[in-house]
Design a protein around this motif. Structure first.
Motif, PDB file in Angstrom:
ATOM      1  N   TRP A  43      23.132  31.441  34.955  1.00 22.73           N
ATOM      2  CA  TRP A  43      24.689  31.243  34.901  1.00 22.73           C
ATOM      3  C   TRP A  43      25.485  32.427  34.055  1.00 22.73           C
ATOM      4  CZ3 TRP A  43      26.508  31.461  29.787  1.00 22.73           C
ATOM      5  CH2 TRP A  43      25.469  31.555  28.938  1.00 22.73           C
ATOM      6  N   VAL A  44      24.669  33.282  33.383  1.00 28.12           N
ATOM      7  CA  VAL A  44      25.304  34.192  32.668  1.00 28.12           C
ATOM      8  C   VAL A  44      25.735  35.542  33.799  1.00 28.12           C
ATOM      9  CG1 VAL A  44      24.806  36.343  31.185  1.00 28.12           C
ATOM     10  CG2 VAL A  44      24.144  34.002  30.323  1.00 28.12           C
ATOM     11  N   TRP A  45      24.708  35.673  34.669  1.00 24.44           N
ATOM     12  CA  TRP A  45      24.801  36.572  35.757  1.00 24.44           C
ATOM     13  C   TRP A  45      26.348  36.188  36.655  1.00 24.44           C
ATOM     14  CZ3 TRP A  45      25.455  40.325  38.823  1.00 24.44           C
ATOM     15  CH2 TRP A  45      25.797  40.086  40.405  1.00 24.44           C
ATOM     16  N   CYS A  46      26.533  34.964  36.842  1.00 22.96           N
ATOM     17  CA  CYS A  46      27.701  34.650  37.659  1.00 22.96           C
ATOM     18  C   CYS A  46      28.820  34.802  37.047  1.00 22.96           C
ATOM     19  CB  CYS A  46      27.438  32.993  38.020  1.00 22.96           C
ATOM     20  SG  CYS A  46      26.064  32.650  39.154  1.00 22.96           S
ATOM     21  N   ILE A  47      28.902  34.674  35.600  1.00 20.60           N
ATOM     22  CA  ILE A  47      30.166  34.722  34.672  1.00 20.60           C
ATOM     23  C   ILE A  47      30.409  36.511  34.381  1.00 20.60           C
ATOM     24  CG2 ILE A  47      31.139  34.645  32.443  1.00 20.60           C
ATOM     25  CD1 ILE A  47      29.739  31.631  32.156  1.00 20.60           C
ATOM     26  N   ALA A  48      29.319  37.075  34.121  1.00 19.71           N
ATOM     27  CA  ALA A  48      29.424  38.267  34.003  1.00 19.71           C
ATOM     28  C   ALA A  48      29.599  39.281  35.159  1.00 19.71           C
ATOM     29  CB  ALA A  48      28.128  39.035  33.524  1.00 19.71           C
ATOM     30  N   ALA A  49      29.062  38.874  36.507  1.00 14.60           N
ATOM     31  CA  ALA A  49      29.307  39.437  37.770  1.00 14.60           C
ATOM     32  C   ALA A  49      30.777  39.142  38.066  1.00 14.60           C
ATOM     33  CB  ALA A  49      28.638  39.160  38.870  1.00 14.60           C
ATOM     34  N   SER A  50      31.257  37.893  37.953  1.00 13.76           N
ATOM     35  CA  SER A  50      32.654  37.596  38.497  1.00 13.76           C
ATOM     36  C   SER A  50      33.648  38.407  37.388  1.00 13.76           C
ATOM     37  CB  SER A  50      32.867  36.014  38.117  1.00 13.76           C
ATOM     38  OG  SER A  50      31.818  35.314  39.096  1.00 13.76           O
ATOM     39  N   ALA A  51      33.430  38.435  36.209  1.00 10.26           N
ATOM     40  CA  ALA A  51      34.513  38.971  35.402  1.00 10.26           C
ATOM     41  C   ALA A  51      34.546  40.464  35.739  1.00 10.26           C
ATOM     42  CB  ALA A  51      33.802  38.790  33.895  1.00 10.26           C
ATOM     43  N   THR A  52      33.271  41.100  35.807  1.00  7.74           N
ATOM     44  CA  THR A  52      33.366  42.623  36.164  1.00  7.74           C
ATOM     45  C   THR A  52      34.066  42.849  37.661  1.00  7.74           C
ATOM     46  OG1 THR A  52      31.045  42.792  35.302  1.00  7.74           O
ATOM     47  CG2 THR A  52      31.768  44.574  36.760  1.00  7.74           C
ATOM     48  N   ALA A  53      33.791  42.028  38.747  1.00 10.25           N
ATOM     49  CA  ALA A  53      34.422  42.174  39.832  1.00 10.25           C
ATOM     50  C   ALA A  53      35.853  41.910  39.797  1.00 10.25           C
ATOM     51  CB  ALA A  53      33.812  41.373  40.910  1.00 10.25           C
ATOM     52  N   ALA A  54      36.472  40.736  38.903  1.00 10.29           N
ATOM     53  CA  ALA A  54      37.750  40.543  38.798  1.00 10.29           C
ATOM     54  C   ALA A  54      38.559  41.794  37.983  1.00 10.29           C
ATOM     55  CB  ALA A  54      37.777  39.232  38.012  1.00 10.29           C
ATOM     56  N   GLY A  55      37.701  42.237  36.899  1.00 11.23           N
ATOM     57  CA  GLY A  55      38.404  43.345  36.369  1.00 11.23           C
ATOM     58  C   GLY A  55      38.570  44.473  37.131  1.00 11.23           C
ATOM     59  N   VAL A  56      37.411  45.045  38.190  1.00 14.39           N
ATOM     60  CA  VAL A  56      37.756  46.193  38.837  1.00 14.39           C
ATOM     61  C   VAL A  56      38.814  45.864  39.884  1.00 14.39           C
ATOM     62  CG1 VAL A  56      36.525  47.378  40.568  1.00 14.39           C
ATOM     63  CG2 VAL A  56      35.313  46.998  38.352  1.00 14.39           C
ATOM     64  N   TRP A  57      39.053  44.581  40.497  1.00 13.68           N
ATOM     65  CA  TRP A  57      39.870  44.314  41.336  1.00 13.68           C
ATOM     66  C   TRP A  57      41.292  44.489  40.773  1.00 13.68           C
ATOM     67  CZ3 TRP A  57      40.977  44.441  46.221  1.00 13.68           C
ATOM     68  CH2 TRP A  57      42.058  43.794  46.638  1.00 13.68           C
ATOM     69  N   GLN A  58      41.576  43.770  39.654  1.00 14.36           N
ATOM     70  CA  GLN A  58      42.886  43.895  38.907  1.00 14.36           C
ATOM     71  C   GLN A  58      43.437  45.499  38.629  1.00 14.36           C
ATOM     72  OE1 GLN A  58      44.023  41.127  39.672  1.00 14.36           O
ATOM     73  NE2 GLN A  58      45.264  41.145  37.603  1.00 14.36           N
ATOM     74  N   GLY A  59      42.141  46.103  38.374  1.00 14.35           N
ATOM     75  CA  GLY A  59      42.497  47.749  37.737  1.00 14.35           C
ATOM     76  C   GLY A  59      43.002  48.300  39.168  1.00 14.35           C
ATOM     77  N   TRP A  60      42.119  48.089  40.356  1.00 16.95           N
ATOM     78  CA  TRP A  60      42.688  48.515  41.636  1.00 16.95           C
ATOM     79  C   TRP A  60      43.816  48.352  41.883  1.00 16.95           C
ATOM     80  CZ3 TRP A  60      41.588  52.762  44.399  1.00 16.95           C
ATOM     81  CH2 TRP A  60      41.905  52.467  45.863  1.00 16.95           C
ATOM     82  N   ARG A  61      44.258  47.047  42.006  1.00 17.55           N
ATOM     83  CA  ARG A  61      45.592  46.500  42.480  1.00 17.55           C
ATOM     84  C   ARG A  61      46.638  46.988  41.573  1.00 17.55           C
ATOM     85  NH1 ARG A  61      46.066  40.194  43.467  1.00 17.55           N
ATOM     86  NH2 ARG A  61      48.080  40.865  42.656  1.00 17.55           N
ATOM     87  N   ALA A  62      46.553  47.148  40.278  1.00 17.61           N
ATOM     88  CA  ALA A  62      47.508  47.579  39.383  1.00 17.61           C
ATOM     89  C   ALA A  62      47.844  49.059  39.697  1.00 17.61           C
ATOM     90  CB  ALA A  62      46.769  47.508  37.898  1.00 17.61           C
ATOM     91  N   LEU A  63      46.856  50.008  40.367  1.00 17.75           N
ATOM     92  CA  LEU A  63      47.182  51.303  40.813  1.00 17.75           C
ATOM     93  C   LEU A  63      48.157  51.376  41.856  1.00 17.75           C
ATOM     94  CD1 LEU A  63      43.995  52.823  40.298  1.00 17.75           C
ATOM     95  CD2 LEU A  63      45.705  53.042  38.705  1.00 17.75           C
ATOM     96  N   LYS A  64      49.421  51.252  41.768  1.00 17.44           N
ATOM     97  CA  LYS A  64      50.306  51.653  42.912  1.00 17.44           C
ATOM     98  C   LYS A  64      50.650  53.157  42.869  1.00 17.44           C
ATOM     99  CE  LYS A  64      52.377  47.137  41.731  1.00 17.44           C
ATOM    100  NZ  LYS A  64      53.178  46.743  40.932  1.00 17.44           N
TER     101      LYS A  64
END
Length: 145
Positions: A43-64
């Motif tokens: 369960w830790v893997w799921c939460i950590a991987a999801s948080a990591t992927a979400a953070g990277v995706w948000q960072g990428w989207r924020a770069l206009k």
């Protein structure tokens, strides 16, 4: 020695940056997965991987697209940074060069003691015709100041 020609180049998202973010996300996810399996914490893997992927995706989207970086033969100018920023003169410093992409540190000239540097990604694919001129300009002696 000849001066680098004047050049204007788009600044914003870069394909190399996308691949770099994706690679770091995969690497981080793999490390977290191995750690979670070793400890038996799936369960830790799921939460950590999801948080990591979400953070990277948000960072990428924020770069206009930040605008256009221009070298006129004497000074650098960052144009069209958005509604809250005016065109700004400043300095560029090459922080990372992988031939097809550059990571530049932009420091506005106004109030340099309190100015926050910006990190600018530039990729060859954004404007192939001007890439070599841009590279000449950022490496020209004295072009940074």
């Amino acid at each position: 020695m000849h001066n680098a020609p004047s050049v204007s180049y788009p600044v914003g998202r870069c394909a190399f940056q996308c691949w770099l973010y994706a690679g770091l996300t995969v690497l981080t996810s793999a490390v977290l997965w191995a750690w979670a399996l070793n400890l038996g914490l799936s369960w830790v893997w799921c939460i950590a991987a999801s948080a990591t992927a979400a953070g990277v995706w948000q960072g990428w989207r924020a770069l206009k697209a930040l605008g256009v970086l221009t070298w006129d033969g004497q000074v650098w100018c960052l144009h069209d940074q958005g509604a809250n920023h005016e065109d700004a003169l400043g300095e560029v410093h090459v922080m990372w060069d992988v031939q097809k992409a550059l990571l530049l540190r932009w420091l506005p000239a106004s109030d340099t003691l309190h100015a926050k540097p910006q990190w600018l990604w530039l990729g060859m694919h954004d404007s192939d015709n001007h890439w070599q001129n841009l590279r000449r300009a950022v490496y020209q002696r004295g072009a940074m100041r």
